[in-house]
Every structure is written in structure tokens, then in C-alpha cells.
Write a protein that holds these residues in place. Structure first.
Motif, short mmCIF file in Angstrom:
data_model
loop_
_atom_site.label_atom_id
_atom_site.label_comp_id
_atom_site.label_asym_id
_atom_site.label_seq_id
_atom_site.Cartn_x
_atom_site.Cartn_y
_atom_site.Cartn_z
N TYR A 1 1.89 -6.56 8.04
CA TYR A 1 2.28 -5.42 7.23
C TYR A 1 1.17 -4.39 7.31
CZ TYR A 1 5.87 -8.42 5.22
OH TYR A 1 6.95 -9.24 5.06
N TYR A 2 1.55 -3.11 7.40
CA TYR A 2 0.59 -2.03 7.56
C TYR A 2 0.73 -1.00 6.46
CZ TYR A 2 -0.10 -3.86 12.27
OH TYR A 2 -0.37 -4.66 13.35
N GLY A 3 -0.39 -0.36 6.15
CA GLY A 3 -0.36 0.74 5.22
C GLY A 3 0.34 1.95 5.81
N ASP A 4 0.92 2.76 4.94
CA ASP A 4 1.69 3.92 5.40
C ASP A 4 0.84 4.93 6.16
OD1 ASP A 4 3.79 4.01 2.41
OD2 ASP A 4 3.98 2.86 4.26
N SER A 5 -0.43 5.03 5.80
CA SER A 5 -1.30 6.03 6.39
C SER A 5 -1.95 5.62 7.71
CB SER A 5 -2.40 6.42 5.40
OG SER A 5 -3.24 5.31 5.11
N MET A 6 -1.65 4.43 8.18
CA MET A 6 -2.29 3.96 9.41
C MET A 6 -1.72 4.64 10.65
SD MET A 6 -4.48 2.08 8.01
CE MET A 6 -4.32 2.97 6.45
N GLU A 7 -0.51 5.12 10.60
CA GLU A 7 0.11 5.96 11.64
C GLU A 7 0.08 5.33 13.02
OE1 GLU A 7 -1.84 9.71 11.41
OE2 GLU A 7 -1.09 10.17 9.41
N GLU B 1 -7.48 1.23 -0.94
CA GLU B 1 -6.30 1.51 -0.16
C GLU B 1 -5.94 0.32 0.72
OE1 GLU B 1 -4.70 4.95 2.96
OE2 GLU B 1 -6.85 4.57 2.74
N PHE B 2 -4.67 -0.02 0.73
CA PHE B 2 -4.19 -1.08 1.61
C PHE B 2 -4.22 -0.63 3.06
CE2 PHE B 2 -0.55 -2.98 3.88
CZ PHE B 2 -0.91 -4.31 3.81
N VAL B 3 -4.70 -1.50 3.94
CA VAL B 3 -4.78 -1.18 5.37
C VAL B 3 -3.78 -2.00 6.16
CG1 VAL B 3 -6.24 -1.13 7.41
CG2 VAL B 3 -7.21 -0.53 5.17
N ASP C 1 -1.91 -15.07 -1.95
CA ASP C 1 -0.53 -15.50 -1.81
C ASP C 1 0.42 -14.52 -2.48
OD1 ASP C 1 -2.14 -18.45 -2.30
OD2 ASP C 1 -0.89 -18.22 -0.51
N PRO C 2 0.45 -13.29 -2.02
CA PRO C 2 1.33 -12.29 -2.62
C PRO C 2 2.79 -12.55 -2.30
CG PRO C 2 0.38 -11.41 -0.62
CD PRO C 2 -0.28 -12.74 -0.86
N ILE C 3 3.65 -12.17 -3.23
CA ILE C 3 5.06 -12.07 -2.88
C ILE C 3 5.23 -10.77 -2.10
CG2 ILE C 3 5.81 -13.46 -4.82
CD1 ILE C 3 6.56 -10.89 -6.27
N LEU C 4 6.32 -10.65 -1.37
CA LEU C 4 6.48 -9.53 -0.47
C LEU C 4 6.46 -8.18 -1.19
CD1 LEU C 4 9.07 -10.83 2.12
CD2 LEU C 4 6.59 -10.71 2.31
N THR C 5 6.99 -8.13 -2.39
CA THR C 5 7.05 -6.86 -3.11
C THR C 5 5.69 -6.38 -3.59
OG1 THR C 5 7.62 -8.06 -5.13
CG2 THR C 5 9.43 -7.15 -3.84
N THR C 6 4.69 -7.26 -3.60
CA THR C 6 3.35 -6.90 -4.05
C THR C 6 2.31 -7.09 -2.96
OG1 THR C 6 2.86 -9.11 -4.95
CG2 THR C 6 3.96 -7.52 -6.41
N ILE C 7 2.71 -7.21 -1.74
CA ILE C 7 1.79 -7.54 -0.66
C ILE C 7 0.77 -6.44 -0.40
CG2 ILE C 7 3.14 -6.65 1.27
CD1 ILE C 7 2.45 -9.40 2.67
N ARG C 8 1.06 -5.21 -0.83
CA ARG C 8 0.14 -4.08 -0.64
C ARG C 8 -0.74 -3.81 -1.85
NH1 ARG C 8 4.75 -3.02 2.31
NH2 ARG C 8 4.40 -2.22 4.44
N PHE D 1 -4.06 -20.23 1.97
CA PHE D 1 -3.42 -19.01 1.53
C PHE D 1 -2.42 -18.58 2.57
CE2 PHE D 1 -5.96 -16.95 4.65
CZ PHE D 1 -7.19 -17.60 4.60
N ARG D 2 -1.51 -17.71 2.18
CA ARG D 2 -0.46 -17.25 3.08
C ARG D 2 -0.78 -15.92 3.75
NH1 ARG D 2 2.94 -16.40 -0.84
NH2 ARG D 2 3.10 -18.17 -2.26
N ALA D 3 -1.60 -15.10 3.10
CA ALA D 3 -1.85 -13.75 3.60
C ALA D 3 -3.34 -13.48 3.74
CB ALA D 3 -1.22 -12.71 2.68
N LEU D 4 -3.70 -12.83 4.83
CA LEU D 4 -5.09 -12.49 5.12
C LEU D 4 -5.12 -11.12 5.78
CD1 LEU D 4 -8.08 -13.46 5.22
CD2 LEU D 4 -7.56 -14.40 7.48
N GLY D 5 -5.88 -10.19 5.19
CA GLY D 5 -5.90 -8.86 5.76
C GLY D 5 -6.98 -7.98 5.19
N TRP D 6 -6.71 -6.65 5.17
CA TRP D 6 -7.74 -5.66 4.92
C TRP D 6 -7.33 -4.60 3.92
CZ3 TRP D 6 -12.45 -6.30 7.15
CH2 TRP D 6 -12.52 -7.17 8.24
N PHE D 7 -8.28 -4.26 3.06
CA PHE D 7 -8.25 -3.06 2.24
C PHE D 7 -9.48 -2.23 2.56
CE2 PHE D 7 -5.49 -5.96 0.13
CZ PHE D 7 -4.58 -5.20 -0.62
#
Length: 123
Positions: free
Chosen positions: A57-63, A44-46, A98-105, A29-35
């Protein structure tokens, strides 16, 4: 099938730090992360590491409090969480796909999910 194993969840106090780990069973896979998801709230995307362009890539609320690191050879990502707040309390799920960039969140872009690890931040 890809298996994801999360660890590191704990009960901590507000202002504390915590590090979560996710280890994937294979490199397919291309992407590995956290919700994350708290009771009564939407998922929520993290943060996610995208090996397609080798960047996080980070979620907006991670500040700026959360930082993602990775090791491709180990199929592993770590989520360093600092200055934790009670509103960070949730089950944190590792996700791979394997999200495309526009749907990575978007959670729907990820095919594989771990069982989750509980993070509870007391006030």
C-alpha cells in the motif's frame, strides 16, 4: 518486543535515488512499512507491505516514485525512492503492526517503531 532497525538515509541531490531498509527482529506482525515526518509537519504515511493479503500500500503523495519490496523470511522491507524532491526530506520511520485494511495508513495502527533514518534532499 519487536525491534526495528532502519538504514539507508543520506544527504542526496534532487533527482537522485535512495534505498531505505528496515529489518525486524521477529515475524509477529502482518504489516511492515514506512512513515515520515518533517519538522513542523504531521507524520505522513509512505508505504507498507501487508503480508495479510501479500500486497503493498502506498501513500497518495508518492506519485509512483517509491517502490516497496520485501522478504518475509528475512523480516525485511526495502523502500526504493526515485526522483527525490526537497519536499521528501524527513525522518523516515519503520513501523510494524497488525492494522485492519481501513486503518492501514494510520500511524496509530502500528505498535512498533524504529528510531528513524534521516533523508535530506538538496535543491
Amino acid at each position: 518486543q519487536v525491534q526495528l532497525v532502519e538504514s539507508g538515509g543520506s544527504l542526496v541531490k534532487a533527482g537522485d535515488s535512495l534505498r531505505l531498509s528496515c529489518v525486524a527482529s521477529e515475524r509477529s506482525f502482518r504489516a511492515l512499512g514506512w512513515f515520515r515526518q518533517a519538522p513542523g509537519k504531521e507524520r505522513e504515511f509512505v508505504a507498507v507491505w501487508n503480508w495479510g493479503n501479500n500486497r503493498p500500500y502506498y501513500g497518495d503523495s508518492m506519485e509512483g516514485r517509491f517502490t516497496l519490496s520485501r522478504d518475509r523470511a528475512k523480516n525485511t522491507v526495502w523502500l526504493q525512492m526515485n526522483s527525490l524532491k526537497p519536499e521528501d526530506s524527513a525522518i523516515y520511520y519503520c513501523a510494524a503492526g497488525d492494522p485492519i485494511l481501513t486503518t492501514i495508513r494510520r500511524g496509530a495502527s502500528y505498535k512498533y517503531w524504529g528510531q528513524g533514518t534521516q533523508v535530506t534532499v538538496s535543491s
